[in-house]
Design an enzyme around this catalytic site. Structure first.
Site, short mmCIF file in Angstrom:
data_model
loop_
_atom_site.label_atom_id
_atom_site.label_comp_id
_atom_site.label_asym_id
_atom_site.label_seq_id
_atom_site.Cartn_x
_atom_site.Cartn_y
_atom_site.Cartn_z
N HIS A 154 79.44 -17.29 38.68
CA HIS A 154 80.22 -18.08 39.62
C HIS A 154 81.66 -17.57 39.10
O HIS A 154 82.62 -17.27 39.90
CB HIS A 154 80.09 -19.57 39.30
CG HIS A 154 80.97 -20.33 40.07
ND1 HIS A 154 80.66 -20.61 41.24
CD2 HIS A 154 82.18 -20.73 40.03
CE1 HIS A 154 81.50 -21.31 41.95
NE2 HIS A 154 82.54 -21.55 41.30
N GLU A 155 82.06 -17.82 37.80
CA GLU A 155 83.45 -17.48 37.42
C GLU A 155 83.74 -15.89 37.52
O GLU A 155 84.89 -15.41 37.82
CB GLU A 155 83.89 -17.88 36.32
CG GLU A 155 83.44 -19.23 35.85
CD GLU A 155 84.42 -20.29 36.98
OE1 GLU A 155 85.32 -19.92 37.44
OE2 GLU A 155 83.83 -21.33 37.17
N HIS A 194 84.98 -15.30 41.07
CA HIS A 194 86.43 -15.52 41.31
C HIS A 194 87.30 -14.22 40.51
O HIS A 194 88.14 -13.87 41.11
CB HIS A 194 86.86 -16.75 40.57
CG HIS A 194 86.21 -18.06 41.30
ND1 HIS A 194 86.45 -18.36 42.70
CD2 HIS A 194 85.39 -19.00 40.67
CE1 HIS A 194 85.72 -19.41 42.71
NE2 HIS A 194 85.38 -20.14 41.67
#
Length: 435
Positions: free
Chosen positions: A94-95, A98
């Site tokens: 997820h990170e 980003h």
């Protein structure tokens, strides 16, 4: 500005998987959309190590009533490590979404963290601080925009806040996109390796449990029996059999039962009478299925199987969220935190490899969907602020207002996350035995 996959990323709402249909064995089998039994407790409300009876206290019930397992224990160091590794990988994905969306656009990034709070370990590479933090409630990607000690000029074109709306939308939504893609790849890998579970209906009704001292136990019905017929007719559906039992209090109900080690057994069961005059025999009832595995023979078939299963799991997660919001007063207390999720993941890892695949896929989808909610401290909250700015014709929301909104959201998330960690830890079996 910090993008956070906060504690809500690992708050699992209760949801009810639905059975997928199964086509002819000679055609492409359709994988079931119900996760394996070891995974089902994770998708349903928490319980305290008690079995949930189908269709009421006694007399059988409907297969949609829920699972019969519960989350209450940690199943060993290896399985716990496997479950924790799955959660860590999901946070990283997820990170990482980003982070990649920002760096590939040349946007400055200052921090990449797994967890929140005090730093446990860190290192710096390429001007970015990578850290592992104390509270395992998610993670975040930090930008120099919010760092008062940063030596980057506030009008630098490569700061996230100075980028066009579309660039920022891509960065904010990339974490969700990464989890969705990762979930599909997990299911795709399952199809190619261990295969997908398939339920093939077979004749009869299964009796998973018989209550001691009940009418069924007195008259010879045993757990694991399969009811093939009733009163001389083939076995009806679960609901029809329950209706027969309810209307037969004190009267013989003839049952033809298949039992392991014997061809069939003829039983005469006399239902007890409830206070309302209806009959009960004290069993669980469920449709009878044969479980098998289906593996793809080629990449094209793998794509079809994986797509069907992915869509089914996605519908399950979305339905769970819908039910949570529609029945919030009842379901809020049943939301699971990181400790409960790891406990269930450990049970899944111990019991089945295909369950671990679906555990990881469901967590990814849950993280993606919840992070899209327009709440402070979630990606959806950041996205909502950007869209408000776009609706204002590009006029930015005052920085102080934006910071107050996000900071209050993070505080609520951390407090809620800590509460769930404490609550779920106290509900673990070995902790309750110590208290």
């Amino acid at each position: 500005m910090s993008l956070s996959a906060s504690a809500h990323s690992f708050l699992l709402p209760p949801c009810r998987p639905k059975l997928g249909s199964i086509s002819s064995p000679h055609s492409l089998l359709r994988p079931i959309h119900t996760p394996p039994p070891a995974l089902q407790p994770f998708l349903f409300p928490r319980h305290r190590r008690r079995r949930r009876r189908r269709g009421g206290r006694e007399g059988g019930g409907h297969p949609s009533a829920g699972p019969t397992a519960a989350v209450g224990g940690i199943e060993g160091p290896q399985s716990v490590a496997e479950a924790a590794s799955v959660l860590a990988a999901i946070i990283l994905v997820h990170e990482g979404g980003h982070f990649l969306a920002a760096t590939l656009q040349g946007i400055r990034v200052s921090k990449f963290a797994v967890g929140f709070g005090p730093v446990l370990a860190s290192f710096v590479a390429g001007g970015v601080e990578y850290s592992l933090r104390a509270f395992p409630l998610g993670g975040f990607v930090g930008f120099p925009d919010d760092d008062p000690d940063s030596d980057v000029p506030p009008d630098d074109a490569d700061l996230l806040k100075n980028r066009p709306v579309l660039d920022r939308i891509l960065v904010v939504s990339a974490g969700v996109a990464a989890n969705v893609v990762f979930a599909y790849l997990i299911v795709f890998a399952q199809v190619l390796t261990v295969g997908l579970p398939v339920q093939e209906p077979v004749p009869g009704l299964l009796v998973p449990e018989v209550r001691p001292g009940s009418a069924a136990a007195r008259d010879g019905l045993r757990p694991g029996d399969v009811i093939l017929g009733i009163n001389g007719a083939p076995a009806p559906s679960v609901s029809d059999l329950v209706d027969v039992i309810k209307t037969s209090a004190g009267r013989n109900v003839a049952m033809t039962v298949a039992r392991e080690g014997t061809k069939s057994v003829e039983l005469s069961v006399v239902p007890d009478e409830n206070t309302d005059g209806t009959g009960r025999i004290g069993v669980q009832l469920s449709p009878n299925y044969r479980l098998s595995k289906v593996r793809a023979k080629n990449l094209a078939q793998a794509t079809v199987f994986a797509s069907r299963e992915f869509l089914g799991l996605s519908a399950t997660v979305l339905d769970g969220l819908k039910q949570t919001f529609l029945n919030f007063s009842q379901s809020a207390s049943k939301v699971s935190g990181p400790v409960a999720i790891i406990a269930v993941g450990a049970e899944v890892a111990r019991s089945s490899s295909d369950g671990l695949f679906q555990f990881a896929a469901v967590i990814n989808l849950n993280l993606a969907v919840i992070n899209l909610l327009p709440l402070p401290a979630l990606d959806g909250g950041s996205l909502a602020l950007i869209l408000v700015e776009a609706a204002r014709g590009g006029r930015k929301i005052p920085r102080e207002v934006e910071q107050r909104i996000m900071s209050s959201g993070i505080l609520v998330v951390v407090m809620l996350g800590l509460f769930l960690i404490v609550r779920d830890t106290l509900n673990l079996d070995f902790i309750k035995e110590m208290l």
